[in-house]
Design a protein around this motif. Structure first.
Motif, mmCIF file in Angstrom:
data_model
loop_
_atom_site.group_PDB
_atom_site.id
_atom_site.type_symbol
_atom_site.label_atom_id
_atom_site.label_comp_id
_atom_site.label_asym_id
_atom_site.label_seq_id
_atom_site.Cartn_x
_atom_site.Cartn_y
_atom_site.Cartn_z
ATOM 1 N N GLN A 135 80.033 4.479 -31.734
ATOM 2 C CA GLN A 135 79.685 4.234 -33.129
ATOM 3 C C GLN A 135 80.653 5.011 -33.987
ATOM 4 O O GLN A 135 80.716 6.240 -33.940
ATOM 5 C CB GLN A 135 78.252 4.662 -33.433
ATOM 6 N N GLY A 136 81.429 4.288 -34.760
ATOM 7 C CA GLY A 136 82.429 4.931 -35.595
ATOM 8 C C GLY A 136 81.853 5.454 -36.900
ATOM 9 O O GLY A 136 80.666 5.275 -37.207
ATOM 10 N N ASP A 137 82.731 6.044 -37.696
ATOM 11 C CA ASP A 137 82.306 6.707 -38.920
ATOM 12 C C ASP A 137 82.452 5.823 -40.162
ATOM 13 O O ASP A 137 82.200 6.282 -41.266
ATOM 14 C CB ASP A 137 83.122 8.000 -39.109
ATOM 15 N N GLU A 138 82.867 4.568 -39.972
ATOM 16 C CA GLU A 138 82.931 3.639 -41.099
ATOM 17 C C GLU A 138 81.509 3.260 -41.510
ATOM 18 O O GLU A 138 80.630 3.045 -40.658
ATOM 19 C CB GLU A 138 83.743 2.399 -40.716
ATOM 20 N N ALA A 139 81.269 3.120 -42.797
ATOM 21 C CA ALA A 139 79.907 3.009 -43.325
ATOM 22 C C ALA A 139 79.091 1.882 -42.706
ATOM 23 O O ALA A 139 77.920 2.056 -42.383
ATOM 24 C CB ALA A 139 79.968 2.826 -44.848
ATOM 25 N N GLY A 140 79.697 0.721 -42.516
ATOM 26 C CA GLY A 140 78.927 -0.418 -42.046
ATOM 27 C C GLY A 140 78.728 -0.494 -40.546
ATOM 28 O O GLY A 140 77.961 -1.344 -40.066
ATOM 29 N N HIS A 141 79.384 0.384 -39.790
ATOM 30 C CA HIS A 141 79.384 0.196 -38.340
ATOM 31 C C HIS A 141 77.992 0.370 -37.729
ATOM 32 O O HIS A 141 77.565 -0.417 -36.883
ATOM 33 C CB HIS A 141 80.379 1.150 -37.671
ATOM 34 N N ALA A 142 77.279 1.397 -38.134
ATOM 35 C CA ALA A 142 75.934 1.618 -37.585
ATOM 36 C C ALA A 142 75.029 0.423 -37.885
ATOM 37 O O ALA A 142 74.247 -0.012 -37.025
ATOM 38 C CB ALA A 142 75.329 2.904 -38.147
ATOM 39 N N ARG A 143 75.119 -0.115 -39.100
ATOM 40 C CA ARG A 143 74.300 -1.273 -39.462
ATOM 41 C C ARG A 143 74.673 -2.495 -38.610
ATOM 42 O O ARG A 143 73.804 -3.257 -38.187
ATOM 43 C CB ARG A 143 74.474 -1.602 -40.946
ATOM 44 N N LEU A 144 75.950 -2.663 -38.379
ATOM 45 C CA LEU A 144 76.390 -3.814 -37.599
ATOM 46 C C LEU A 144 75.962 -3.684 -36.143
ATOM 47 O O LEU A 144 75.507 -4.661 -35.528
ATOM 48 C CB LEU A 144 77.912 -3.951 -37.702
ATOM 49 N N LEU A 145 76.095 -2.501 -35.578
ATOM 50 C CA LEU A 145 75.633 -2.283 -34.210
ATOM 51 C C LEU A 145 74.138 -2.559 -34.096
ATOM 52 O O LEU A 145 73.672 -3.179 -33.137
ATOM 53 C CB LEU A 145 75.943 -0.851 -33.770
ATOM 54 N N ASN A 146 73.378 -2.095 -35.080
ATOM 55 C CA ASN A 146 71.939 -2.323 -35.078
ATOM 56 C C ASN A 146 71.631 -3.824 -35.155
ATOM 57 O O ASN A 146 70.736 -4.319 -34.462
ATOM 58 C CB ASN A 146 71.293 -1.584 -36.244
ATOM 59 N N TYR A 147 72.372 -4.545 -35.976
ATOM 60 C CA TYR A 147 72.181 -5.994 -36.091
ATOM 61 C C TYR A 147 72.426 -6.681 -34.745
ATOM 62 O O TYR A 147 71.701 -7.605 -34.368
ATOM 63 C CB TYR A 147 73.136 -6.545 -37.148
ATOM 64 N N LEU A 148 73.432 -6.211 -34.019
ATOM 65 C CA LEU A 148 73.775 -6.808 -32.736
ATOM 66 C C LEU A 148 72.872 -6.327 -31.604
ATOM 67 O O LEU A 148 72.967 -6.831 -30.486
ATOM 68 C CB LEU A 148 75.234 -6.492 -32.391
#
Length: 354
Positions: free
Chosen positions: A285-298
């Motif tokens: 999980q990277g530090d870019e703002a949307g990454h955590a949200r995108l991982l959660n979506y997937l």
């Protein structure tokens, strides 16, 4: 765009793999995520004793027309400068690849710079950077198809060299912007929740980036087709990675996914071929703002969370030893019967391994 024939994981291997994992000399589930990954890789390879061979990290490089809007902390020339740094072995991904025995393919698919013939750089340049998506499509259908084929070609090259696991990296200033747009369109999330600081924008820079991307999204001139969205806003390096992911899944290779940009590419690949997600392991999980949200979506569970945001495939390469540990468990760890150890839990009443 070519058609890909991606098979679902073979469910006939699930029960025997679980039985083997649950009868290794440990409490059931005691190796946590390692057991889950072992199950996944075993099903990908259709084997009770899977092995990883010749890991490759394929780095695609290209520029984006939107860079002229000043939405990145880094100027456009950083793309070609980083290419030279990778070639010299001085980039972050280089030392990680040396440490973990990962082969690299470095591919120019659209950098706005004339490299000439350089050893170590694969020239597949389609154009000198994409068009600005404030004006229209970033690339034509033909350019999109060519980028897909570059990704296919590179994965096939890696497989011919013996690879059965592959990761993808990228270099292209402003590609976090394209990733945010793909994320917003393909998930339905609000664009503001998808846009991050990229290479280090301050608050004013972040707001400017958001306003430019909002304007681009509102001015979209394409159809409702997923491929239209992908080629309207995408980068050539991202489309090449998308094609590589689809071909890797078609060849039943394990795909180790890097950070925000490569997760956005996996999102796009999954929108076209949902089964590709079964072949993906998310490295970090990277530090870019949307990454955590995108991982959660997937529904993805990344192996590492180290605050990384370098790109280049560095997070995936960093996570590779964990995948190695998972796979080696199946071939090197003793069973209760083989080791003469009394089984100390009741398999019939213990929780099922997921």
């Amino acid at each position: 765009m070519r058609h890909f024939y991606i098979s679902p994981l073979d469910e006939r291997y699930r029960a025997p793999l679980l039985e083997k994992i649950n009868n290794l000399t440990k409490p059931k589930g005691a190796l946590g995520r390692l057991e889950e990954i072992a199950l996944q890789v075993g099903m990908i390879q259709r084997s009770l004793t899977p092995e990883l061979h010749k890991p490759y990290n394929i780095i695609f490089c290209a520029d984006h027309g939107i860079v002229n809007e000043g939405i990145s902390q880094s100027p456009k020339e950083v793309t070609w400068q980083v290419v030279y740094n990778i070639l010299s072995g001085g980039a972050g991904v280089c030392y990680l690849s040396r440490q973990h025995g990962v082969e690299t393919l470095l591919v120019d698919v659209g950098v706005d710079y004339e490299f000439g013939s350089i050893e170590g750089l694969i020239d597949r340049k389609i154009m000198y950077g994409t068009e600005s998506y404030l004006e229209g499509y970033a690339m034509t259908e033909s350019q999109f198809d060519r980028a897909i084929e570059v990704g296919v070609e590179m994965v096939e090259r890696a497989q011919q060299e013996g690879a059965n696991i592959v990761s993808f990296g990228e270099m292209g200033i402003t590609n976090t912007a394209a990733s945010a747009l793909w994320m917003s369109i393909l998930t339905g999330m609000d664009l503001r929740d998808c846009v991050g600081r990229g290479s280090g924008l301050n608050d004013a820079g972040l707001e400017h980036k958001y306003q430019i991307l909002k304007r681009a999204l509102e001015g979209y001139q394409g159809s409702s087709e997923t491929i239209d969205h992908i080629r309207y806003f995408g980068g050539l390096e991202m489309v090449a990675a998308l094609g590589g992911m689809l071909r890797a899944a078609e060849l039943r290779m394990t795909i180790l996914v890097d950070g925000f940009i490569m997760t956005a590419c996996l999102l796009a690949a999954r929108a076209l071929y949902p089964l590709v997600g079964q072949y993906a392991i998310f490295g970090h999980q990277g530090d870019e703002a949307g990454h955590a949200r995108l991982l959660n979506y997937l529904g993805a569970k990344p192996l590492l969370h180290l605050g990384m945001r370098l790109g280049e495939g560095s997070g995936a390469v960093c996570a590779l030893p964990i995948v190695h540990s998972s796979v080696r468990m199946l071939s090197e760890m003793a069973s209760f019967a083989g080791a003469g150890v009394t089984k100390y839990f009741d398999q019939d009443t213990d929780e099922t391994h997921e």
